[in-house]
Scaffold this motif. Structure first.
Motif, PDB file in Angstrom:
ATOM      1  N   TYR A   1      -2.642  -1.452   9.613  1.00  0.00           N
ATOM      2  CA  TYR A   1      -3.170  -2.788   9.384  1.00  0.00           C
ATOM      3  C   TYR A   1      -3.643  -3.404  10.690  1.00  0.00           C
ATOM      4  O   TYR A   1      -3.010  -3.211  11.741  1.00  0.00           O
ATOM      5  CB  TYR A   1      -2.097  -3.720   8.803  1.00  0.00           C
TER       6      TYR A   1
ATOM      7  N   THR B   1      -4.979   4.437   5.018  1.00  0.00           N
ATOM      8  CA  THR B   1      -3.712   5.102   4.695  1.00  0.00           C
ATOM      9  C   THR B   1      -3.836   6.543   5.156  1.00  0.00           C
ATOM     10  O   THR B   1      -4.783   7.241   4.798  1.00  0.00           O
ATOM     11  CB  THR B   1      -3.413   5.065   3.194  1.00  0.00           C
TER      12      THR B   1
ATOM     13  N   HIS C   1      -6.197  -4.023   5.805  1.00  0.00           N
ATOM     14  CA  HIS C   1      -5.705  -2.655   5.634  1.00  0.00           C
ATOM     15  C   HIS C   1      -6.804  -1.704   6.096  1.00  0.00           C
ATOM     16  O   HIS C   1      -7.838  -1.566   5.456  1.00  0.00           O
ATOM     17  CB  HIS C   1      -5.341  -2.402   4.171  1.00  0.00           C
TER      18      HIS C   1
ATOM     19  N   GLY D   1       5.179   3.128   7.282  1.00  0.00           N
ATOM     20  CA  GLY D   1       5.152   4.416   6.609  1.00  0.00           C
ATOM     21  C   GLY D   1       6.300   4.606   5.636  1.00  0.00           C
ATOM     22  O   GLY D   1       7.280   3.866   5.637  1.00  0.00           O
ATOM     23  N   GLN D   2       6.171   5.621   4.814  1.00  0.00           N
ATOM     24  CA  GLN D   2       7.200   5.967   3.838  1.00  0.00           C
ATOM     25  C   GLN D   2       8.315   6.731   4.537  1.00  0.00           C
ATOM     26  O   GLN D   2       8.138   7.842   5.020  1.00  0.00           O
ATOM     27  CB  GLN D   2       6.602   6.820   2.713  1.00  0.00           C
TER      28      GLN D   2
ATOM     29  N   HIS E   1       0.863  -1.168   0.000  1.00  0.00           N
ATOM     30  CA  HIS E   1       0.000   0.000   0.000  1.00  0.00           C
ATOM     31  C   HIS E   1       0.908   1.228   0.000  1.00  0.00           C
ATOM     32  O   HIS E   1       2.138   1.092   0.068  1.00  0.00           O
ATOM     33  CB  HIS E   1      -0.938  -0.033   1.205  1.00  0.00           C
ATOM     34  N   PRO E   2       0.365   2.438  -0.114  1.00  0.00           N
ATOM     35  CA  PRO E   2       1.226   3.616  -0.307  1.00  0.00           C
ATOM     36  C   PRO E   2       2.364   3.763   0.686  1.00  0.00           C
ATOM     37  O   PRO E   2       3.486   4.119   0.316  1.00  0.00           O
ATOM     38  CB  PRO E   2       0.227   4.777  -0.207  1.00  0.00           C
ATOM     39  N   GLY E   3       2.114   3.510   1.973  1.00  0.00           N
ATOM     40  CA  GLY E   3       3.179   3.665   2.960  1.00  0.00           C
ATOM     41  C   GLY E   3       4.125   2.499   3.015  1.00  0.00           C
ATOM     42  O   GLY E   3       5.306   2.652   3.329  1.00  0.00           O
ATOM     43  N   SER E   4       3.634   1.297   2.704  1.00  0.00           N
ATOM     44  CA  SER E   4       4.440   0.090   2.891  1.00  0.00           C
ATOM     45  C   SER E   4       5.363  -0.209   1.716  1.00  0.00           C
ATOM     46  O   SER E   4       6.142  -1.160   1.778  1.00  0.00           O
ATOM     47  CB  SER E   4       3.531  -1.115   3.153  1.00  0.00           C
TER      48      SER E   4
ATOM     49  N   PRO F   1       2.885   9.053   3.361  1.00  0.00           N
ATOM     50  CA  PRO F   1       1.817   8.096   3.639  1.00  0.00           C
ATOM     51  C   PRO F   1       2.234   7.052   4.664  1.00  0.00           C
ATOM     52  O   PRO F   1       3.390   6.642   4.728  1.00  0.00           O
ATOM     53  CB  PRO F   1       1.566   7.450   2.277  1.00  0.00           C
TER      54      PRO F   1
ATOM     55  N   ASN G   1      -1.880  10.291   5.515  1.00  0.00           N
ATOM     56  CA  ASN G   1      -0.787  11.118   5.006  1.00  0.00           C
ATOM     57  C   ASN G   1      -0.344  12.111   6.065  1.00  0.00           C
ATOM     58  O   ASN G   1      -1.054  13.076   6.381  1.00  0.00           O
ATOM     59  CB  ASN G   1      -1.221  11.856   3.732  1.00  0.00           C
TER      60      ASN G   1
ATOM     61  N   ASP H   1       0.456   3.347   6.354  1.00  0.00           N
ATOM     62  CA  ASP H   1      -0.629   2.376   6.335  1.00  0.00           C
ATOM     63  C   ASP H   1      -0.853   1.797   7.727  1.00  0.00           C
ATOM     64  O   ASP H   1       0.101   1.532   8.460  1.00  0.00           O
ATOM     65  CB  ASP H   1      -0.314   1.232   5.366  1.00  0.00           C
TER      66      ASP H   1
END
Length: 238
Positions: free
Chosen positions: A69, A84, A81, A52-53, A27-30, A65, A86, A67
């Motif tokens: 879970y 997400t 999930h 996270g990113q 996902h966006p952060g992962s 981002p 930000n 995520d």
């Protein structure tokens, strides 16, 4: 950009000596995580993972981002999930309070409340509580027993750096209301204990009921923070 196929690998080690790849979280952060990962199991038995990113302050572009879970499945084969989120500023390390309510990010120190993800109300979600660094008082020159690396720098340089880099990692108490902050940068090599309880509490308008209260600070570089109880005595490892 992350390479194709990047993500957080989930590996089952329940069969001793025979690890088994279960899944990749994408996902966006992962898809761009490094130190931005943490998991807890709450006293009620809910297991939560945040990923996270990863970023470095001043070298990356927010928003970042992250995520959330639910990983409570006992067979570790299902990963829900939940959301997400930000973060509006850079994130470098992530930690969840043991009660599953708060997530703290560092560089700068920020906080969110994720508890509403489990209230079964689709109208509620993650609440951004703000930048703790911006609300927290900090010394321009670190207290003893050792000097900070920037103590001899011009005052305007010191003012610009304190207290915007209070921590490389924030380790919360189980209720999330006290933070142990491990500083690592040469310009802010401090270990800090801060009470954020009144700052986390909000009034009817959503404003903090108080400010973060620094309980103690000590010079000395570290990197990360963990707590331990040894022979019945509580310790913080910095």
């Amino acid at each position: 950009m992350p390479e194709p196929g990047a993500g957080v690998a989930v590996v089952s080690v329940s069969n001793a000596g025979v690890p088994r790849h279960v899944a990749n979280l994408r996902h966006p952060g992962s898809t761009a995580a490094l130190e931005t990962i943490h998991a807890v199991t709450t006293p009620e038995g809910r297991s939560i993972l945040v990923v996270g990113q990863y970023g470095n302050q001043g070298l990356s572009t927010p928003p970042k981002p992250m995520d959330v879970y639910d990983v409570s499945d006992p067979d570790c084969t299902k990963f829900e999930h939940k959301a997400t989120f930000n973060w509006p500023e850079n994130i470098h390390n992530l930690t969840i309070s043991e009660n599953g309510k708060y997530v703290f990010a560092t560089m700068p120190l920020q906080a969110i409340d994720i508890s509403a993800l489990w209230d079964d109300d689709p109208a509620t979600g993650i609440e951004y509580l703000g930048n703790v660094d911006a609300a927290m008082e900090g010394p321009v020159v670190a207290p003893g027993p050792y000097a900070d690396a920037d103590d001899n720098l011009p005052a305007e340089v010191q003012q610009a750096q304190h207290p915007t880099l209070t921590s490389h990692e924030a380790w919360p108490t189980p209720d999330g209301r006290t933070l142990y902050l491990g500083g690592v940068t040469p310009a802010f090599e401090l270990f800090t204990i801060v009470d954020v309880g009144e700052w986390l509490d909000r009034d009817a308008l959503g404003n903090p009921k108080g400010t973060p209260r620094v309980i103690s600070q000590r010079s000395g570089r570290g990197h990360s923070v963990r707590t331990a109880t040894i022979d019945g005595v509580p310790y913080v490892l910095h």
